[in-house]
Scaffold this motif. Sequence first.
Motif, PDB file in Angstrom:
ATOM      1  N   MET A 347       0.921  -1.262  -0.210  1.00 60.79           N
ATOM      2  CA  MET A 347      -0.176  -0.043  -0.044  1.00 60.79           C
ATOM      3  C   MET A 347       0.675   0.994  -0.060  1.00 60.79           C
ATOM      4  O   MET A 347       1.722   1.073   0.513  1.00 60.79           O
ATOM      5  CB  MET A 347      -1.091  -0.283   1.539  1.00 60.79           C
ATOM      6  N   ASN A 352      -5.008   2.769   3.147  1.00 61.63           N
ATOM      7  CA  ASN A 352      -4.732   1.421   2.743  1.00 61.63           C
ATOM      8  C   ASN A 352      -4.232  -0.396   2.773  1.00 61.63           C
ATOM      9  O   ASN A 352      -4.222  -0.732   2.739  1.00 61.63           O
ATOM     10  CB  ASN A 352      -4.346   1.744   1.142  1.00 61.63           C
ATOM     11  N   LEU A 355      -5.212  -3.366   2.122  1.00 61.15           N
ATOM     12  CA  LEU A 355      -4.983  -4.152   1.106  1.00 61.15           C
ATOM     13  C   LEU A 355      -3.248  -5.284   1.248  1.00 61.15           C
ATOM     14  O   LEU A 355      -4.161  -5.979   0.613  1.00 61.15           O
ATOM     15  CB  LEU A 355      -4.309  -3.521   0.282  1.00 61.15           C
ATOM     16  N   GLU A 394     -11.041   2.030   5.121  1.00 57.80           N
ATOM     17  CA  GLU A 394     -10.426   3.214   4.636  1.00 57.80           C
ATOM     18  C   GLU A 394      -9.959   4.256   5.774  1.00 57.80           C
ATOM     19  O   GLU A 394     -10.487   4.915   5.189  1.00 57.80           O
ATOM     20  CB  GLU A 394      -9.951   2.887   3.330  1.00 57.80           C
ATOM     21  N   VAL A 448      -2.919   1.521  -4.110  1.00 56.87           N
ATOM     22  CA  VAL A 448      -3.993   2.051  -3.560  1.00 56.87           C
ATOM     23  C   VAL A 448      -5.077   1.259  -3.764  1.00 56.87           C
ATOM     24  O   VAL A 448      -5.283   0.701  -5.054  1.00 56.87           O
ATOM     25  CB  VAL A 448      -4.065   3.748  -3.956  1.00 56.87           C
ATOM     26  N   THR A 449      -6.894   1.420  -3.120  1.00 51.26           N
ATOM     27  CA  THR A 449      -7.531   1.286  -3.401  1.00 51.26           C
ATOM     28  C   THR A 449      -8.178   1.170  -4.959  1.00 51.26           C
ATOM     29  O   THR A 449      -8.676  -0.135  -5.740  1.00 51.26           O
ATOM     30  CB  THR A 449      -9.138   1.832  -3.043  1.00 51.26           C
TER      31      THR A 449
END
Length: 890
Positions: A347, A352, A355, A394, A448-449
């Motif tokens: 991340m 994040n 993740l 998040e 990132v997401t």
Amino acid sequence: MPTENAAEHRLPTDVVPSHYDLTVWTDLENLRFEGIVHATLLVKKETSSIVLNTTKLEIGDVYISTLTDSGLGDRQVAQSRSFDDKLERGIFTFASPFPQGSRVRMTLTFKDDLSGDMLGYYLSRGGADGKTVYALTQFQPTAARRSFPCWDEPLLKATVSATLVSRVGTVNLNNMPAVSEARFPEANITEPWIEKKLKSLADPDEWKVTKFETTPPISTYIIAYANGPFDHLESSYTSPLTGNTRPLRFYATSDNIGQAQFGLDITRTVVPLYEQMFGIEYPLPKLDTLVASDFDMGAMENWGLITGRTSGYLRDPNSSDVRSKVRVAGMQSHEIAHMWFGNITTMEWWDNLYLNEGFATFGLPGVEARLCLLDEQLLPSRELDAKLSSHPVEVDCPDANMINQIFDRLSYAKAASILRMLCKHVGEDLFIKGVSIYLKKHMYANSVTRDLWEGIQESTNIDIPKMMDNWVKKMGYPVITVTEENGGIRVRQDRFLETGPASPEHNDTIWTVPLNLLTVSGNNEVEIERMLLEGREKYIALDTSKAFKLNADMTGFYVTAYSEGRLTKLGEQMASKASPFSLSDKIGVVCDALALAKAGYSSLGGSLSVIVGLRNEKEYLIWNAVSLSLSEIVSTWWEHPKIVEKLDALRLELFVPIVRELGFDGSDEDSYDVRQLRTIAIEQAAAAGDPSVTAELKKRFAHFLETGDDSQISSDLLAVTFATAVKEGGQAEWDVVRNICGKARTPAHGTAAMRALGATQDMARATATFEYLMTEARNQDVIYYVWGLLINRRTRRFQAESFKAHYPEASQICFEKRFAGNFQTFIGLFEAVFDGLSSERDYEETAAFFKDKDTAKFDMSLNQTLDAIRSRGAWVERSTKELEAWLERQ
């Protein structure tokens, strides 16, 4: 991306590292370490000041050399230096600026003591006598800066070449394999700093130099090294993708290494499964695991050198304890998953974190049904996320205090649960394909997401951001209310809160909800229809005269609220022999009903009726849900003895017949479920005070007390036997269990004893237990003693008051000071101490106590704990009469 508030806590990007040459000298006799680091930097913007992360270290020489194609150029010594303790930074200024686009090499020397803080490069004590010393690292999330000056942010990846100098007779470990190792003066030393230091010693030939291969680009928090008198077990695996063979090792002190084989076996099994799943070969030349006697977390996914605590990784090879197998398998599978999720692809920033942790907790498809049990992931994270003091998956992380607090059930368990929900909705094959696309696109980089959603969207052609963004960017989750109408049902979503229906200001999120409607056809075949609720309400046509249920297999992260009549029918349908519902469905109905009753959406009596209606079930998972539900009710009404007495009678009615059927001694032919069912039935019967169960456990402990032979205490029943012996016994039993705490034969014996020590009904021994955890217990083990005192209703309030008495600065033994360096230990400890309180008075007194304290390091946990206390108090106030009436009818 970081918020404006977070920007001040992020390092400037005028210069960024591309490589570290790191040398660490470890002196275990004098408990010191020192070293030198040469950091290759890329100058992105002209500057004469270099800002990096450092804290706790004594920094010596600092200089910078320009880098040219022919080697090192001009050298500048730092003209000034300053340190920001709050931001944990060093600022070094030089006479001449470094031009944009240039490359320089910054050199710093450093030193510090080896402390027992369990952060940074720290000291651990193990061995059979507890006197074996060794050192290891724990850098996540922001502690690499405690061990060497660096750019300690996940985005700032760099390669690392490590050299470790240590005494002959010890073992050096690193992320990478060693390329050379020799004692001085035979060692090929290219670092002048090492040679100068060795030549100054009286015994230079008693030291050795170990050089390691260079890592791929790596974030600082997963750099790892260790030094000590370790033994090891070795195996290997062959990559199913390339045919390459890699060594696998488990390291521990000599007294523990014999209990590491199962962890090694799990490693050999799991690594190739992940390779096949993602189509990406494990990228490093080896994978080691180091088991440590002192460890703040459960385990840590350092790339190529996993580290973890003894209780998480060791098990007696002669033990039949299935819980320890599940624990070790789950722990190591989680950490191995990080070799891909977190280490290959990392991340960008801690907001994040999910993740990394969500995927690692989600586990392997095929085994996730066991590793992703509802009671371990979905239900605990739902409980936390039902509070107004929750946070999004998040979550904004402006500073280290916030970063340290987000390693919680939301970043791990909720993230895993919503990934499981997405996986089930789009289909496992397409989900894994999308994840593989994501990993391959971001190998050795950061993400990132959006990057994850794009990968899954590419494989599914579904608008994944539209479906998933609110699940990760908004806190909370919905309750889906089902209203039966002519020809069908109407479903409506609102935010679920443990305090009751959400007010308008807290009910503005609309989630995209996979409804997964289970229906039964005319010929009694079960059908599951996938559909989405994308707005506030939706009408669904169906025949309500037949069985139906939303959230089939409990894959969705939400609560379903039916009418009292429908809930009664569901209970009857679940209990029938021809039930159309799966185990997960039954568990879900039980847990949803209790959550709704706790929040005041429905009656507690209706929930209990559903629970009691499952008394003829044979499945362990169902009985586990029943056990957890009844235990929560008992724990909430712990200060109402007449209610507890009747709840205990109910527990005896339900669980004692199972004990009689299964007995106390299992066989090798028993399945996992049978062993687990036997254990929870005995635990529930003992907790509720069944005389025959208590007598049998006491008899087995008495044999151990008289002979020292514990063979009559099965490994599955260690915890309940020790606890019963302390609860029912006197000073002799307490003394024996305390001695086991200090010198346990296995980690399972140790943790069972630590928890059992708090079961005493004698307040003098309870005081002694608290004093023991304050003065003699290892920092990492304090939580086990606290749990024991929490479970014991007689000592619950005593412990909370004792914690507060030992908290202030003036106290001789101070919780705040003792655990100041342990980012996980104190937060978990704080939550456990106050977790059992359940009245408005408790809420007010706890809030008042912390009102004038500096709670910046645990303010999120404090608010969540206060919310929990108030919620339980409201439940007691609202439902006591109803509970009494229901119990009378039984």
